[in-house]
Design a protein around this motif. Structure first.
Motif, PDB file in Angstrom:
ATOM      1  N   PHE A  56       0.835  -1.203   0.000  1.00 31.02           N
ATOM      2  CA  PHE A  56       0.000   0.000   0.000  1.00 31.02           C
ATOM      3  C   PHE A  56       0.865   1.247   0.000  1.00 31.02           C
ATOM      4  CE2 PHE A  56      -3.697  -2.499   1.124  1.00 31.02           C
ATOM      5  CZ  PHE A  56      -4.719  -1.769   0.564  1.00 31.02           C
ATOM      6  N   ILE A  57       1.879   1.249   0.837  1.00 29.34           N
ATOM      7  CA  ILE A  57       2.744   2.423   0.942  1.00 29.34           C
ATOM      8  C   ILE A  57       3.482   2.669  -0.363  1.00 29.34           C
ATOM      9  CG2 ILE A  57       4.795   3.346   2.100  1.00 29.34           C
ATOM     10  CD1 ILE A  57       3.780   1.801   4.607  1.00 29.34           C
ATOM     11  N   ARG A  58       3.957   1.618  -0.965  1.00 24.41           N
ATOM     12  CA  ARG A  58       4.688   1.756  -2.224  1.00 24.41           C
ATOM     13  C   ARG A  58       3.797   2.316  -3.322  1.00 24.41           C
ATOM     14  NH1 ARG A  58       5.825  -3.534  -5.301  1.00 24.41           N
ATOM     15  NH2 ARG A  58       3.611  -3.185  -5.565  1.00 24.41           N
ATOM     16  N   ASP A  59       2.546   1.918  -3.332  1.00 20.46           N
ATOM     17  CA  ASP A  59       1.648   2.264  -4.433  1.00 20.46           C
ATOM     18  C   ASP A  59       0.832   3.532  -4.203  1.00 20.46           C
ATOM     19  OD1 ASP A  59       2.587  -0.016  -5.649  1.00 20.46           O
ATOM     20  OD2 ASP A  59       0.888  -1.254  -5.040  1.00 20.46           O
ATOM     21  N   GLU A  66       1.764  12.087   7.761  1.00 20.59           N
ATOM     22  CA  GLU A  66       1.734  10.628   7.743  1.00 20.59           C
ATOM     23  C   GLU A  66       3.115  10.057   7.419  1.00 20.59           C
ATOM     24  OE1 GLU A  66      -2.881   9.915   6.278  1.00 20.59           O
ATOM     25  OE2 GLU A  66      -1.332  10.286   4.774  1.00 20.59           O
ATOM     26  N   LEU A  67       3.822  10.707   6.498  1.00 18.62           N
ATOM     27  CA  LEU A  67       5.167  10.252   6.150  1.00 18.62           C
ATOM     28  C   LEU A  67       6.123  10.380   7.333  1.00 18.62           C
ATOM     29  CD1 LEU A  67       5.535  11.749   2.573  1.00 18.62           C
ATOM     30  CD2 LEU A  67       5.156   9.367   3.199  1.00 18.62           C
ATOM     31  N   GLU A  68       5.940  11.414   8.127  1.00 26.22           N
ATOM     32  CA  GLU A  68       6.791  11.578   9.314  1.00 26.22           C
ATOM     33  C   GLU A  68       6.579  10.443  10.298  1.00 26.22           C
ATOM     34  OE1 GLU A  68       7.706  15.139  11.086  1.00 26.22           O
ATOM     35  OE2 GLU A  68       7.504  16.332   9.271  1.00 26.22           O
ATOM     36  N   ILE A  69       5.386   9.921  10.355  1.00 28.07           N
ATOM     37  CA  ILE A  69       5.080   8.794  11.245  1.00 28.07           C
ATOM     38  C   ILE A  69       5.561   7.483  10.620  1.00 28.07           C
ATOM     39  CG2 ILE A  69       3.197   7.473  12.302  1.00 28.07           C
ATOM     40  CD1 ILE A  69       1.654  10.202  12.411  1.00 28.07           C
ATOM     41  N   LEU A  70       5.349   7.313   9.332  1.00 26.25           N
ATOM     42  CA  LEU A  70       5.715   6.072   8.648  1.00 26.25           C
ATOM     43  C   LEU A  70       7.220   5.881   8.479  1.00 26.25           C
ATOM     44  CD1 LEU A  70       3.120   5.938   5.719  1.00 26.25           C
ATOM     45  CD2 LEU A  70       3.282   4.357   7.654  1.00 26.25           C
ATOM     46  N   THR A  71       7.942   6.943   8.248  1.00 24.24           N
ATOM     47  CA  THR A  71       9.351   6.839   7.888  1.00 24.24           C
ATOM     48  C   THR A  71      10.198   6.077   8.911  1.00 24.24           C
ATOM     49  OG1 THR A  71       9.233   8.784   6.482  1.00 24.24           O
ATOM     50  CG2 THR A  71      11.410   8.148   7.243  1.00 24.24           C
ATOM     51  N   SER A  95      10.943   5.044  -3.454  1.00 18.75           N
ATOM     52  CA  SER A  95       9.958   5.102  -4.541  1.00 18.75           C
ATOM     53  C   SER A  95       9.492   6.529  -4.806  1.00 18.75           C
ATOM     54  CB  SER A  95       8.747   4.229  -4.209  1.00 18.75           C
ATOM     55  OG  SER A  95       7.957   4.853  -3.228  1.00 18.75           O
ATOM     56  N   SER A  96       8.864   6.702  -5.906  1.00 14.31           N
ATOM     57  CA  SER A  96       8.361   8.031  -6.266  1.00 14.31           C
ATOM     58  C   SER A  96       7.253   8.492  -5.324  1.00 14.31           C
ATOM     59  CB  SER A  96       7.861   8.032  -7.707  1.00 14.31           C
ATOM     60  OG  SER A  96       6.816   7.094  -7.852  1.00 14.31           O
ATOM     61  N   ALA A  97       6.529   7.562  -4.718  1.00  9.61           N
ATOM     62  CA  ALA A  97       5.496   7.942  -3.765  1.00  9.61           C
ATOM     63  C   ALA A  97       6.117   8.552  -2.516  1.00  9.61           C
ATOM     64  CB  ALA A  97       4.648   6.730  -3.387  1.00  9.61           C
ATOM     65  N   PHE A  98       7.374   8.221  -2.272  1.00  4.18           N
ATOM     66  CA  PHE A  98       8.088   8.715  -1.099  1.00  4.18           C
ATOM     67  C   PHE A  98       9.092   9.765  -1.522  1.00  4.18           C
ATOM     68  CE2 PHE A  98       6.674   6.147   2.329  1.00  4.18           C
ATOM     69  CZ  PHE A  98       7.236   6.713   3.451  1.00  4.18           C
ATOM     70  N   ASN A  99       8.640  10.752  -2.278  1.00  4.63           N
ATOM     71  CA  ASN A  99       9.564  11.752  -2.812  1.00  4.63           C
ATOM     72  C   ASN A  99       9.781  12.917  -1.852  1.00  4.63           C
ATOM     73  OD1 ASN A  99       7.140  12.988  -3.065  1.00  4.63           O
ATOM     74  ND2 ASN A  99       7.213  13.266  -5.264  1.00  4.63           N
ATOM     75  N   HIS A 100       9.680  12.652  -0.595  1.00  2.00           N
ATOM     76  CA  HIS A 100       9.894  13.669   0.440  1.00  2.00           C
ATOM     77  C   HIS A 100      11.235  13.387   1.117  1.00  2.00           C
ATOM     78  CE1 HIS A 100       5.596  13.804  -0.307  1.00  2.00           C
ATOM     79  NE2 HIS A 100       5.607  15.015   0.175  1.00  2.00           N
ATOM     80  N   ASP A 101      12.300  13.610   0.391  1.00  2.01           N
ATOM     81  CA  ASP A 101      13.635  13.262   0.855  1.00  2.01           C
ATOM     82  C   ASP A 101      13.985  13.935   2.176  1.00  2.01           C
ATOM     83  OD1 ASP A 101      16.252  11.955   0.269  1.00  2.01           O
ATOM     84  OD2 ASP A 101      16.925  14.045   0.333  1.00  2.01           O
TER      85      ASP A 101
END
Length: 168
Positions: A56-59, A66-71, A95-101
């Protein structure tokens, strides 16, 4: 004259299951507690539940909060001994969905010293792979220095392997 397609019963069964899965995924994405469910599955020690959540996260894409919690959870899975889930978590992080470097770098940097406290060669190896794919040269350099100066020959071997194989 047209030829009627002939499909095996197994193929038909797979197509039906695929269609049901697509509908279920669509319905699940619309639920109010999607993020909580994914987070619960990631924190579960069941590798099968983790891999489903990782898909789910990848797609999908997520909000910054949410990314701050998931990372951090993904980083922990990425450096875990379970190679299959480690690889999948690493894919999610790059992945491109995680483009928040900036979020990934911030969280990984804050976790880095704790990860270096480990004496587990597998954590070091997975961490080196993650740093390579994220292209965080400063953290890679710190990790390789720690490996090179280790008293554990297995950890020193990680330094040798990665400096030969990759541009560290």
């Amino acid at each position: 004259m047209t030829i009627k397609p002939i499909h095996s019963k197994e193929w038909i069964s797979v197509k039906k299951a695929d269609s049901k899965l697509a509908h279920s995924l669509f319905d699940f994405r619309k639920t109010n507690d999607l993020f909580k469910q994914i987070l619960f599955a990631l924190n579960n020690d069941n590798p099968n539940e983790q891999i489903t959540a990782l898909r789910f996260i990848r797609d999908d894409s997520f909000k910054d909060l949410e990314l701050e919690i998931l990372t951090p959870v993904l980083i922990n899975i990425a450096v875990n001994k379970n190679t299959d889930n480690s690889i999948f978590a690493r894919e999610c992080l790059v992945s491109s969905a995680f483009n928040h470097d900036h979020i990934i770098r911030e969280k990984l940097t804050s976790m880095f010293d704790d990860l270096l406290e480990s004496t587990d060669q597998y954590i070091y190896k997975r961490l080196a792979e993650l740093l390579f794919f994220l292209n965080y040269k400063d953290l890679r350099k710190r990790l390789m220095e720690k490996c090179k100066n280790s008293k554990n020959k297995d950890i020193v071997n990680i330094y040798t392997e990665f400096t030969k194989k990759y541009d560290f």
